[in-house]
Write a protein that holds these residues in place. Structure first.
Motif, PDB file in Angstrom:
ATOM      1  N   TRP A  22       0.836  -1.202   0.000  1.00 57.49           N
ATOM      2  CA  TRP A  22       0.000   0.000   0.000  1.00 57.49           C
ATOM      3  C   TRP A  22       0.869   1.250   0.000  1.00 57.49           C
ATOM      4  CZ3 TRP A  22      -4.947  -0.410   3.494  1.00 57.49           C
ATOM      5  CH2 TRP A  22      -5.673  -1.541   3.125  1.00 57.49           C
ATOM      6  N   VAL A  23       1.896   1.234   0.825  1.00 58.58           N
ATOM      7  CA  VAL A  23       2.799   2.391   0.913  1.00 58.58           C
ATOM      8  C   VAL A  23       3.457   2.654  -0.434  1.00 58.58           C
ATOM      9  CG1 VAL A  23       4.886   3.293   2.005  1.00 58.58           C
ATOM     10  CG2 VAL A  23       3.243   1.960   3.356  1.00 58.58           C
ATOM     11  N   THR A  28       3.659   5.890  -5.502  1.00 57.61           N
ATOM     12  CA  THR A  28       3.674   5.921  -6.971  1.00 57.61           C
ATOM     13  C   THR A  28       2.510   6.733  -7.535  1.00 57.61           C
ATOM     14  OG1 THR A  28       4.725   3.731  -7.019  1.00 57.61           O
ATOM     15  CG2 THR A  28       3.671   4.511  -9.048  1.00 57.61           C
ATOM     16  N   LYS A  29       1.301   6.425  -7.060  1.00 59.49           N
ATOM     17  CA  LYS A  29       0.102   7.076  -7.602  1.00 59.49           C
ATOM     18  C   LYS A  29      -0.293   8.339  -6.840  1.00 59.49           C
ATOM     19  CE  LYS A  29      -1.871   2.741  -9.339  1.00 59.49           C
ATOM     20  NZ  LYS A  29      -3.064   1.838  -9.309  1.00 59.49           N
ATOM     21  N   LYS A  30       0.287   8.510  -5.655  1.00 56.90           N
ATOM     22  CA  LYS A  30       0.033   9.677  -4.808  1.00 56.90           C
ATOM     23  C   LYS A  30      -1.467   9.833  -4.523  1.00 56.90           C
ATOM     24  CE  LYS A  30       4.299  11.914  -6.213  1.00 56.90           C
ATOM     25  NZ  LYS A  30       5.025  11.568  -4.997  1.00 56.90           N
ATOM     26  N   LEU A  31      -2.055  10.995  -4.820  1.00 56.92           N
ATOM     27  CA  LEU A  31      -3.454  11.232  -4.458  1.00 56.92           C
ATOM     28  C   LEU A  31      -4.443  10.413  -5.276  1.00 56.92           C
ATOM     29  CD1 LEU A  31      -3.444  15.114  -3.913  1.00 56.92           C
ATOM     30  CD2 LEU A  31      -2.891  13.281  -2.307  1.00 56.92           C
ATOM     31  N   PRO A  34      -6.113   4.546  -4.564  1.00 52.73           N
ATOM     32  CA  PRO A  34      -7.259   4.169  -3.724  1.00 52.73           C
ATOM     33  C   PRO A  34      -6.832   3.753  -2.319  1.00 52.73           C
ATOM     34  CG  PRO A  34      -7.375   3.103  -5.877  1.00 52.73           C
ATOM     35  CD  PRO A  34      -6.011   3.700  -5.758  1.00 52.73           C
ATOM     36  N   LYS A  35      -5.596   3.245  -2.212  1.00 53.07           N
ATOM     37  CA  LYS A  35      -5.107   2.766  -0.915  1.00 53.07           C
ATOM     38  C   LYS A  35      -4.998   3.915   0.088  1.00 53.07           C
ATOM     39  CE  LYS A  35      -4.502  -1.522  -2.149  1.00 53.07           C
ATOM     40  NZ  LYS A  35      -4.953  -1.432  -3.547  1.00 53.07           N
ATOM     41  N   LEU A  36      -4.783   5.133  -0.376  1.00 54.23           N
ATOM     42  CA  LEU A  36      -4.714   6.292   0.521  1.00 54.23           C
ATOM     43  C   LEU A  36      -6.038   6.473   1.253  1.00 54.23           C
ATOM     44  CD1 LEU A  36      -3.518   8.919   1.660  1.00 54.23           C
ATOM     45  CD2 LEU A  36      -4.228  10.053  -0.461  1.00 54.23           C
ATOM     46  N   THR A  76       2.608  14.409  -1.772  1.00 52.30           N
ATOM     47  CA  THR A  76       2.781  15.425  -2.812  1.00 52.30           C
ATOM     48  C   THR A  76       4.204  15.954  -2.868  1.00 52.30           C
ATOM     49  OG1 THR A  76       0.455  16.104  -2.592  1.00 52.30           O
ATOM     50  CG2 THR A  76       1.971  17.653  -3.672  1.00 52.30           C
ATOM     51  N   PHE A  77       4.788  16.198  -1.704  1.00 52.55           N
ATOM     52  CA  PHE A  77       6.103  16.834  -1.653  1.00 52.55           C
ATOM     53  C   PHE A  77       7.251  15.855  -1.433  1.00 52.55           C
ATOM     54  CE2 PHE A  77       3.110  20.184  -0.349  1.00 52.55           C
ATOM     55  CZ  PHE A  77       3.440  21.147  -1.294  1.00 52.55           C
TER      56      PHE A  77
END
Length: 234
Positions: A22-23, A28-31, A34-36, A76-77
């Motif tokens: 998940w991490v 990789t996909k950031k926002l 879906p795992k976020l 993001t950063f």
């Protein structure tokens, strides 16, 4: 009790119920990952379970939303070079939000005098003294010898010796103030076993003497600090 429940929910949600896959996907996909959002939902569910009181909904809403914002900013950063530092900043912000919610929504009244007691100040002063100040003191003492020449052929992690010294002094101090002298002996023995192999391989008498002197000074300062701490308190 509420504060402990909030911290428990955070530990379970961030470390036990967040697989490494998940991490990696979030990084990789950031926002867009879906795992976020599943991760945030898990935190909300955990808060509902540990609190088990719908009247405590302000805790759940505030912590849930702030967790999403903090994680989103981190993703993001985050760069490869800032990954480690942002991890600790991320965790610190989560803890601060949890403590802030507890202070804001509970009947808890912060009393600075309960924290700034003589015993606490003495403990904090002792711990801080045994970290960077003693490291600088020892570095100054060893200016007498050309350390770079002694260690030029040895492979070592950057600043590893400094951090090992800090950790051993803090541990020795804690053992002394808690009257567990046998643990100090165990620590000295453990370090001697690890050092013995490397020193035997190096076959360098000067390096051996340098490490032995450093160890004795480091342990000695920590022991004396612990004795002074106990003497002042009694």
């Amino acid at each position: 009790m509420i504060l402990l429940k909030l911290l428990l929910a955070h530990l379970i949600g961030d470390f036990f119920l967040q697989p490494q896959k998940w991490v990696q996907e979030k990084e990789t996909k950031k926002l867009k990952s879906p795992k976020l959002y599943i991760h945030i939902l898990i935190h909300i569910v955990l808060l509902l379970i540990v609190l088990w009181d719908i009247s405590l909904w302000p805790y759940i809403i505030t912590i849930g939303i702030s967790h999403l914002i903090i994680d989103a900013l981190k993703l993001t950063f985050q760069k490869e070079k800032t990954k480690r530092s942002l991890f600790f900043i991320d965790q610190l912000l989560h803890i601060l939000v949890i403590v802030g919610c507890y202070v804001l929504y509970s009947e808890y009244k912060f009393d600075w005098e309960l924290i700034m007691t003589e015993a606490n100040l003495l403990f904090l002063t002792s711990i801080l003294f045994l970290t960077i100040p003693v490291a600088i003191i020892m570095k100054t003492i060893f200016l007498k010898w050309n350390i770079s020449e002694l260690t030029k052929n040895s492979m070592s992690l950057k600043d590893a010796g400094k951090y090992i010294g800090i950790l051993e002094r803090v541990l020795v101090f804690l053992f002394v103030i808690s009257d567990h002298w046998e643990a100090v002996g165990f620590l000295i023995t453990a370090k001697s076993v690890f050092r013995f192999g490397s020193l035997r391989e190096s076959k360098d008498r000067q390096l051996t003497e340098y490490i032995l002197i450093g160890t004795l000074i480091s342990f000695g300062i920590a022991i004396v600090t612990g004795i002074i701490y106990n003497t002042v308190l009694t």
